[in-house]
Design a protein around this motif. Structure first.
Motif, short mmCIF file in Angstrom:
data_model
loop_
_atom_site.label_atom_id
_atom_site.label_comp_id
_atom_site.label_asym_id
_atom_site.label_seq_id
_atom_site.Cartn_x
_atom_site.Cartn_y
_atom_site.Cartn_z
N GLY A 1 0.86 -1.17 0.00
CA GLY A 1 0.00 0.00 0.00
C GLY A 1 0.90 1.22 0.00
O GLY A 1 2.09 1.13 0.26
N THR A 2 0.33 2.36 -0.30
CA THR A 2 1.09 3.60 -0.31
C THR A 2 0.78 4.37 0.96
O THR A 2 -0.38 4.68 1.24
N GLU A 3 1.81 4.66 1.74
CA GLU A 3 1.62 5.35 3.02
C GLU A 3 1.65 6.86 2.81
O GLU A 3 2.51 7.39 2.11
N VAL A 4 0.70 7.53 3.43
CA VAL A 4 0.64 8.99 3.44
C VAL A 4 0.75 9.43 4.88
O VAL A 4 -0.13 9.15 5.70
N SER A 5 1.86 10.10 5.22
CA SER A 5 2.02 10.63 6.57
C SER A 5 1.16 11.87 6.72
O SER A 5 1.09 12.71 5.82
N ILE A 6 0.49 11.97 7.84
CA ILE A 6 -0.39 13.10 8.10
C ILE A 6 0.31 14.05 9.07
O ILE A 6 0.61 13.66 10.20
N THR B 1 -6.67 2.58 4.92
CA THR B 1 -6.66 2.36 6.36
C THR B 1 -6.04 3.58 7.02
O THR B 1 -4.93 3.99 6.65
N PHE B 2 -6.76 4.18 7.96
CA PHE B 2 -6.25 5.30 8.73
C PHE B 2 -5.72 4.77 10.05
O PHE B 2 -6.38 3.98 10.72
N VAL B 3 -4.52 5.20 10.42
CA VAL B 3 -3.85 4.71 11.62
C VAL B 3 -3.68 5.86 12.60
O VAL B 3 -3.23 6.95 12.22
N CYS B 4 -4.05 5.63 13.85
CA CYS B 4 -3.93 6.63 14.91
C CYS B 4 -2.66 6.41 15.71
O CYS B 4 -2.06 5.33 15.67
N SER B 5 -2.25 7.42 16.46
CA SER B 5 -0.99 7.36 17.21
C SER B 5 -0.98 6.24 18.24
O SER B 5 0.08 5.72 18.59
N GLN C 1 -12.44 9.80 21.45
CA GLN C 1 -12.14 11.19 21.74
C GLN C 1 -10.63 11.39 21.87
O GLN C 1 -9.95 10.64 22.57
N GLY C 2 -10.11 12.37 21.18
CA GLY C 2 -8.70 12.70 21.25
C GLY C 2 -7.79 11.85 20.39
O GLY C 2 -6.58 12.05 20.41
N LEU C 3 -8.32 10.90 19.63
CA LEU C 3 -7.46 10.10 18.75
C LEU C 3 -6.78 11.01 17.72
O LEU C 3 -7.40 11.92 17.18
N THR C 4 -5.54 10.75 17.46
CA THR C 4 -4.77 11.51 16.48
C THR C 4 -4.45 10.61 15.31
O THR C 4 -3.77 9.59 15.46
N ILE C 5 -4.91 10.98 14.13
CA ILE C 5 -4.62 10.22 12.92
C ILE C 5 -3.23 10.62 12.45
O ILE C 5 -2.96 11.80 12.21
N VAL C 6 -2.34 9.64 12.34
CA VAL C 6 -0.95 9.94 11.98
C VAL C 6 -0.58 9.53 10.56
O VAL C 6 0.37 10.03 9.99
N LYS C 7 -1.33 8.56 10.01
CA LYS C 7 -1.04 8.17 8.63
C LYS C 7 -2.22 7.46 8.01
O LYS C 7 -3.13 7.00 8.70
N ALA C 8 -2.18 7.40 6.70
CA ALA C 8 -3.15 6.64 5.92
C ALA C 8 -2.36 5.69 5.04
O ALA C 8 -1.27 6.03 4.56
N ILE C 9 -2.90 4.49 4.85
CA ILE C 9 -2.30 3.54 3.92
C ILE C 9 -3.31 3.33 2.80
O ILE C 9 -4.41 2.82 3.03
#
Length: 195
Positions: A42-47, A124-128, A184-192
């Motif tokens: 997959g291609t990772e996109v850093s947020i 897929t969105f990944v949180c910290s 609540q408060g989740l931080t999205i750090v990247k998307a694949i």
């Protein structure tokens, strides 16, 4: 649309052909990721933490409260969004156990900007904290909206990266004290992006 482990078919509307993916999984499909197990790429996109839009700096991915949209707001019969909405309905309009979030092929249906793909794509969105939201893009955020940015809609002092498509309106936005407070408060750090 392209997904990792589905058979493809061509649908033609009056105006244009649309490539639509059926969600019949191949023998190699991994249901936890929705991807073919022989190709986990997959291609990772850093947020980034912040982004500046028109001179204003916003938190990005720090959605203390996620947003939602009702699937009924998808109305354009000639759109890719409608094709996917109809496929979701034909497949039985699956939702989470509470009957709220629209689920298709084991993934949340969401709206997001085209930074993360096109309608029908897997992401897929990944949180910290490691929380993952496995999604299919069911609607695209409109670049013509006054609160649009390449990362998502500007709302409440941050940029809303994920907007969940719901089958019925929840009591409040996901991540609020009254609905999905664990988000609540989740931080999205990247998307694949899987395409």
């Amino acid at each position: 649309f392209m997904t990792g482990c589905s058979d493809e078919t061509q649908l033609v509307t009056e105006d244009r052909p649309q490539q639509v993916v059926l969600t019949q999984a191949s023998d190699n499909c991994d249901p936890t990721t929705g991807m073919d197990s022989s190709d986990g790429s997959g291609t990772e996109v850093s947020i980034p933490e912040t982004v500046t839009v028109n001179g204003t700096t916003y938190d990005l991915g720090k959605n203390a409260i996620f947003r939602y949209m009702n699937y009924r707001s998808i109305e354009d019969e000639s759109s890719n969004q409608m094709v996917l909405k109809k496929k979701w309905q034909e497949a039985g309009s699956e939702t989470t156990d509470d009957g709220i979030f629209a689920i298709y092929d084991g993934r949340y249906l969401i709206a997001c900007s085209n930074k993360f793909g096109n309608v029908g794509d897997l992401v897929t969105f990944v949180c910290s904290d490691g929380t993952e939201f496995k999604c299919i893009i069911g609607d695209a955020k409109n670049p013509g909206d006054p609160n649009y940015s390449e990362w998502g809609h500007i709302a409440a002092g941050s940029i809303n990266v994920i907007e969940f498509i719901v089958a019925k309106n929840p009591p409040d936005n996901p991540g609020s004290p009254d609905f999905k407070p664990e988000w609540q408060g989740l931080t999205i750090v990247k998307a694949i992006k899987y395409g």
